[in-house]
Design an enzyme around this catalytic site. Structure first.
Site, mmCIF file in Angstrom:
data_model
loop_
_atom_site.group_PDB
_atom_site.id
_atom_site.type_symbol
_atom_site.label_atom_id
_atom_site.label_comp_id
_atom_site.label_asym_id
_atom_site.label_seq_id
_atom_site.Cartn_x
_atom_site.Cartn_y
_atom_site.Cartn_z
ATOM 1 N N ASP A 95 0.823 -1.210 0.000
ATOM 2 C CA ASP A 95 0.000 0.000 0.000
ATOM 3 C C ASP A 95 0.860 1.264 0.000
ATOM 4 O OD1 ASP A 95 -2.315 1.454 -0.008
ATOM 5 O OD2 ASP A 95 -2.768 1.171 2.114
ATOM 6 N N GLU B 213 -12.520 -4.542 -4.065
ATOM 7 C CA GLU B 213 -12.961 -3.164 -3.837
ATOM 8 C C GLU B 213 -12.247 -2.181 -4.771
ATOM 9 O OE1 GLU B 213 -12.181 -5.343 -1.393
ATOM 10 O OE2 GLU B 213 -14.191 -5.633 -0.558
ATOM 11 N N ASN B 214 -11.028 -2.509 -5.189
ATOM 12 C CA ASN B 214 -10.265 -1.611 -6.067
ATOM 13 C C ASN B 214 -10.913 -1.422 -7.444
ATOM 14 O OD1 ASN B 214 -7.017 -2.741 -4.796
ATOM 15 N ND2 ASN B 214 -8.228 -0.961 -4.174
ATOM 16 N N ARG C 292 -12.328 2.045 -8.192
ATOM 17 C CA ARG C 292 -11.477 3.235 -8.412
ATOM 18 C C ARG C 292 -11.761 3.823 -9.793
ATOM 19 N NH1 ARG C 292 -5.563 2.554 -5.610
ATOM 20 N NH2 ARG C 292 -6.348 1.975 -3.566
ATOM 21 N N GLU D 18 1.414 -13.416 12.266
ATOM 22 C CA GLU D 18 2.047 -12.286 12.955
ATOM 23 C C GLU D 18 1.931 -11.054 12.054
ATOM 24 O OE1 GLU D 18 3.195 -12.208 15.992
ATOM 25 O OE2 GLU D 18 2.841 -14.346 16.308
#
Ligand code: IPE
Ligand code: IPE
Ligand code: MG
Length: 247
Positions: free
Chosen positions: A18, A65-66, A69, A205
């Site tokens: 990101d 979801e992109n 855009r 993690e």
């Protein structure tokens, strides 16, 4: 250079890449050029992971979801992917890397889809590392898809309700046959999962860094691995129990 223990590497690293847009803004250039620079960081990260002996690398390249855009950005991302596949498949082959994908590949542009299928097919026997790219991927969507498949298989008499457990359910996900990620890295200072590998990250993690994806270097990767290696993964047990297990 950050020191890491090469005998205690995570088997599977997942990355939410990101910050391309903010990187572009910082440099007063368009978002698309930020994505281009991000593709460069992909190349070096793949190479480093392969060199140090990471077995699985999953990269979140494009979420469901992109798709929402601006069309121009979506188009640019698709053509960057196209370009990456054209240029990189040979490299993957050379490095013994197998390419796999997770997500709704059918929604991708036909030429990209075709290149992906070819790259997957031609690298299928490579066993040094799996490069798994999440494309048009959504974690909730993946789970719903799995549930639908199970219901269908149950109707077809292929699976009994009593046979549904964590292991059999996992086999209905895109990641079937892959170990869950040991380490998740998210760049750009956002502290969220954004619909990525919801089921698979139950005990992963998590590592967050402020570095923007286009600036992510080998050193940043080593920092994440070093942090991972300092942690004790307890899986619900006590520290004492884990120490007993070691002997
Ligand atoms: C990540 O960078 C790449 C994709 C999501 C495709 P962004 O484009 O999300 O960058 P920011 O978050 O706007 O900085
Ligand atoms: C997550 O980044 C998806 C990818 C990196 C491909 P986003 O930029 O889309 O996530 P949000 O919108 O900040 O949660
Ligand atoms: Mg973003």
């Amino acid at each position: 250079m950050i020191k890491i223990d090469f005998n205690k590497l995570p088997q599977h690293i997942a990355i939410i890449m990101d910050g391309n847009g903010r990187w572009a803004k910082q440099h007063a250039i368009g978002r698309i050029r930020g994505h281009k620079k991000g593709a460069q960081a992909v190349r070096t990260t793949v190479k480093t992971c392969r060199e140090i002996g990471i077995k699985y690398l999953t990269l979140y390249a494009f979420s469901i979801e992109n798709w929402e855009r601006p069309a121009k950005e979506v188009e640019a991302l698709m053509s960057l992917l196209d370009e990456y596949l054209t240029k990189e498949t040979k490299q993957l082959q050379k490095q013994g890397i197998r390419l796999t994908t997770i997500g709704e590949i059918n929604r991708l542009h036909p030429s990209v889809k075709e290149k992906l299928l070819q790259a997957k097919e031609s690298t299928i026997n490579n066993d040094k590392m799996v490069l798994n790219i999440a494309l048009s991927y959504g974690g909730k969507d993946e789970i719903i898809r799995a549930v639908k498949k199970i219901i269908q298989d149950n109707k077809d008499g292929k699976i009994n309700i009593n046979e549904i457990n964590k292991e059999t359910f996992s086999n209905y996900l895109y990641t079937s046959g892959m170990p869950d990620p040991d380490l998740l890295i998210r760049t750009s200072g956002e502290y969220r999962i954004s619909n990525f590998l919801l089921w698979q990250m139950a005990y992963t993690e998590l590592y967050f860094t402020n570095v923007l994806w286009p600036d992510f270097t080998k050193d940043d990767l080593f920092k994440a691995i070093a942090s991972y290696q300092k942690r004790e993964r307890r899986f619900g047990l006590t520290s004492e129990q884990l120490k007993e297990k070691d002997y």
